[in-house]
Design a protein around this motif. Structure first.
Motif, PDB file in Angstrom:
ATOM      1  N   ARG A  89       0.835  -1.213  -0.085  1.00  0.00           N
ATOM      2  CA  ARG A  89       0.001  -0.148  -0.106  1.00  0.00           C
ATOM      3  C   ARG A  89       1.126   0.752   0.148  1.00  0.00           C
ATOM      4  O   ARG A  89       0.165   2.013  -0.975  1.00  0.00           O
ATOM      5  N   SER A  90       1.965   1.282   0.688  1.00  0.00           N
ATOM      6  CA  SER A  90       2.587   2.466   0.706  1.00  0.00           C
ATOM      7  C   SER A  90       3.823   2.419  -0.328  1.00  0.00           C
ATOM      8  O   SER A  90       3.501   3.655  -0.905  1.00  0.00           O
ATOM      9  N   ILE A 122       1.415   4.208  -3.159  1.00  0.00           N
ATOM     10  CA  ILE A 122       1.009   5.530  -2.478  1.00  0.00           C
ATOM     11  C   ILE A 122       1.977   6.799  -3.315  1.00  0.00           C
ATOM     12  O   ILE A 122       1.864   7.394  -3.689  1.00  0.00           O
ATOM     13  N   THR A 175       2.876   9.651  -6.214  1.00  0.00           N
ATOM     14  CA  THR A 175       3.469  10.718  -6.059  1.00  0.00           C
ATOM     15  C   THR A 175       4.156  10.534  -7.201  1.00  0.00           C
ATOM     16  O   THR A 175       5.132  11.892  -6.945  1.00  0.00           O
ATOM     17  N   ASN A 225      -2.635  14.356  -1.977  1.00  0.00           N
ATOM     18  CA  ASN A 225      -1.795  13.176  -1.654  1.00  0.00           C
ATOM     19  C   ASN A 225      -0.874  13.551  -0.647  1.00  0.00           C
ATOM     20  O   ASN A 225      -0.856  12.360   0.405  1.00  0.00           O
ATOM     21  N   LEU A 253      -3.387  11.174   1.485  1.00  0.00           N
ATOM     22  CA  LEU A 253      -2.605   9.591   1.377  1.00  0.00           C
ATOM     23  C   LEU A 253      -1.795   9.252   2.459  1.00  0.00           C
ATOM     24  O   LEU A 253      -1.157   8.011   2.590  1.00  0.00           O
TER      25      LEU A 253
END
Length: 540
Positions: free
Chosen positions: A59-60, A63, A67, A246, A249
């Motif tokens: 998940r990281s 993200i 970005t 962003n 998140l």
């Protein structure tokens, strides 16, 4: 096969769910309790990771994919409109200053990338990420207001783009985080995905700009806050909104993760105390010649695409007598098609690299880029329309193929109050340089759209493998700075050469640069291998 040999092979259970060796049982961890007769009980750091840790880690990483994409979009979303907008807010701006405005973004990124990369090695990665994105949001807001000052508006635009570049320095953080949070077998795909997101952002940003072209130059004005909402400011306002999203998140989802080459959890050495139990990964010396070579190859890949992106609006306005609004709209449509093409290219390259390897694909990408710029060289006996009311070029046919197509696109709503169109008489080369036919231009666009994503993707993939398991924050910072340097020199180079000598000299010089780069790749070809392959720990 011993159970631990199978574990240390680095195969991920979520790829193909292989059957476990005898004596191994699935549990809440990635094969914890997998002990064969005669083996000792696993230590804490021998357990690869829990399912919860695995899901949080990816998940990281995803993200950070977002970005990277938004950072690239923030750069390119105004690329097609920045020239007409600059002319609108400040009549003293010319194509030479346009080069500096575009280069200011990359100058800011070049300075900030090593700083953010170093910061991320010692502190949680959230800190440099959030600070950098906040700077980008502020820069976009400033860009939306550059029309307000009574004078020197072009310098406010220069500052806004420079601040946006500083915010984009988080590219080094994104790549170093991903390199440290993936196993060796996961890294190629994850680094390729990041390159894909970056390249797609550069290509699709102008597409988003095109969506706002129908708002027009006038748009509407919000008098309370003196904000003009038109086709020039709406894209940056959208970019600022996405930047805020962003940040939210990142705060909500991003967690610190670090694994070794086999996928086993490691301490986050950038802000946690080192553990005496932490496994020591064999490293070896990095091939610095290969590192420098990849930096040069990456520099050229971004240089040629920066040249292409910078000159596409002035070139089409000169060659095909497009108006400012037409240049934004039609070039956006062309780049939209390139975005679709890039998606196909990325999927194909990831599959093809398993058969012929990254180095061969990188070589092929450079050759395709060279062919694209070679085709773009002007030839023939037709010349562009001259931007001069009383001058008529009667020695040549009045209508070219490109002008016929443009005539089909022109709107009946256009009136006679528009600025003169065509190739400016102030550019002496307009009088003797043949027109670049629209068919030439479109063919070149397709080829450059193939070659650039391939070179970008393969450069970063090879670079990550060459560096091996060592912390990559500073190295990624320097590679990002290398690309930023290309984006500084590319716009300055093409704007100066194009203004003085025209497209023939400009594109000939680009072809020469690409030939030298292909020669360099041939010299260092055998050295561009993974660190583990170089020291014989795995086979290529």
């Amino acid at each position: 096969m011993r159970c631990w040999d199978w574990l240390l092979s680095g195969r991920h259970p979520h790829w193909d769910e292989p059957s476990l060796p005898e004596g191994c049982q699935r549990g809440g961890s990635r094969w914890p309790g997998c002990v064969s007769r005669g083996d000792s009980l696993p230590r804490e750091w021998d357990i690869l990771e829990t399912e919860e840790h695995y899901k949080s880690r990816w998940r990281s990483i995803r993200i950070l994919y977002l970005t990277m994409f938004l950072s690239s979009v923030g750069f390119s979303i105004v690329m097609l409109s920045i020239w007409p907008y600059l002319q609108k807010i400040d009549q003293t701006a010319d194509t030479r200053f346009l080069g500096w405005v575009i280069a200011s973004y990359s100058l800011g990124q070049m300075v900030a990338s090593p700083i953010f990369g170093l910061w991320s090695n010692y502190r949680p990665r959230k800190e440099p990420l959030i600070v950098s994105i906040f700077i980008s949001v502020a820069a976009n807001c400033l860009y939306a207001y550059v029309h307000i000052p009574a004078s020197h508006n072009k310098y406010y635009m220069l500052v806004a783009r420079g601040l946006l570049g500083i915010g984009a320095g988080n590219v080094a953080v994104v790549r170093s985080y991903t390199a440290g949070a993936t196993s060796l077998q996961e890294r190629t795909s994850s680094m390729a995905n990041i390159s894909m997101c970056q390249a797609l952002g550069f290509i699709l940003g102008p597409v988003f700009q095109t969506c706002f072209a129908f708002i027009g130059e006038k748009g509407v004005t919000w008098d309370v806050i003196k904000l003009r909402i038109n086709m020039y400011t709406t894209p940056v306002l959208l970019s600022a909104f996405l930047g805020i999203l962003n940040i939210i998140l990142i705060l909500a989802i991003l967690r610190e993760h670090r694994v070794d080459d086999s996928g086993r959890q490691c301490k986050n050495i950038n802000f946690e105390e080192a553990s005496t139990d932490e496994i020591q990964v064999p490293q070896g010396n990095i091939d610095q010649v290969a590192v420098v070579a990849i930096n040069v190859l990456f520099f050229v890949a971004l240089f040629v695409f920066a040249v292409f992106e910078t000159i596409i609006a002035p070139l089409t306005m000169d060659m095909y007598a497009w108006t400012q609004e037409q240049a934004v709209l039609y070039n956006g449509i062309i780049l939209a098609a390139l975005g679709v093409e890039a998606v196909v290219i990325f999927v194909g390259v990831k599959l093809l690299s398993k058969k012929i390897g990254e180095r061969a694909i990188l070589l092929g990408g450079l050759i395709v880029v060279w062919v694209g710029f070679f085709i773009l060289l002007p030839w023939g006996n037709q010349f562009p329309r001259i931007q001069w009311e009383d001058l008529h070029n009667n020695s040549i046919p009045n209508t070219t193929f490109g002008e016929i197509i443009i005539g089909l696109w022109k709107s009946p709503m256009e009136d006679g109050n528009e600025r003169p169109t065509g190739c400016s008489i102030e550019q002496a080369w307009c009088l003797y340089t043949p027109v670049i036919h629209l068919a030439q231009f479109l063919t070149s666009v397709v080829l450059i759209g193939v070659g650039y994503p391939v070179c970008n993707l393969m450069s970063y993939t090879l670079y990550s493998k060459i560096l091996g398991p060592k912390p990559q924050g500073v190295y990624m910072g320097w590679l990002t700075a290398s690309g930023s340097g290309a984006r500084i020199l590319g716009p300055v180079f093409i704007s100066q050469v194009y203004a003085h000598w025209g497209p023939r000299w400009a594109f000939s010089l680009v072809c020469g640069i690409v030939v030298l780069t292909i020669t360099l790749l041939g010299v260092v070809y055998r050295r561009l291998i993974a660190l583990s392959v170089r020291y014989g720990r795995i086979q290529e």
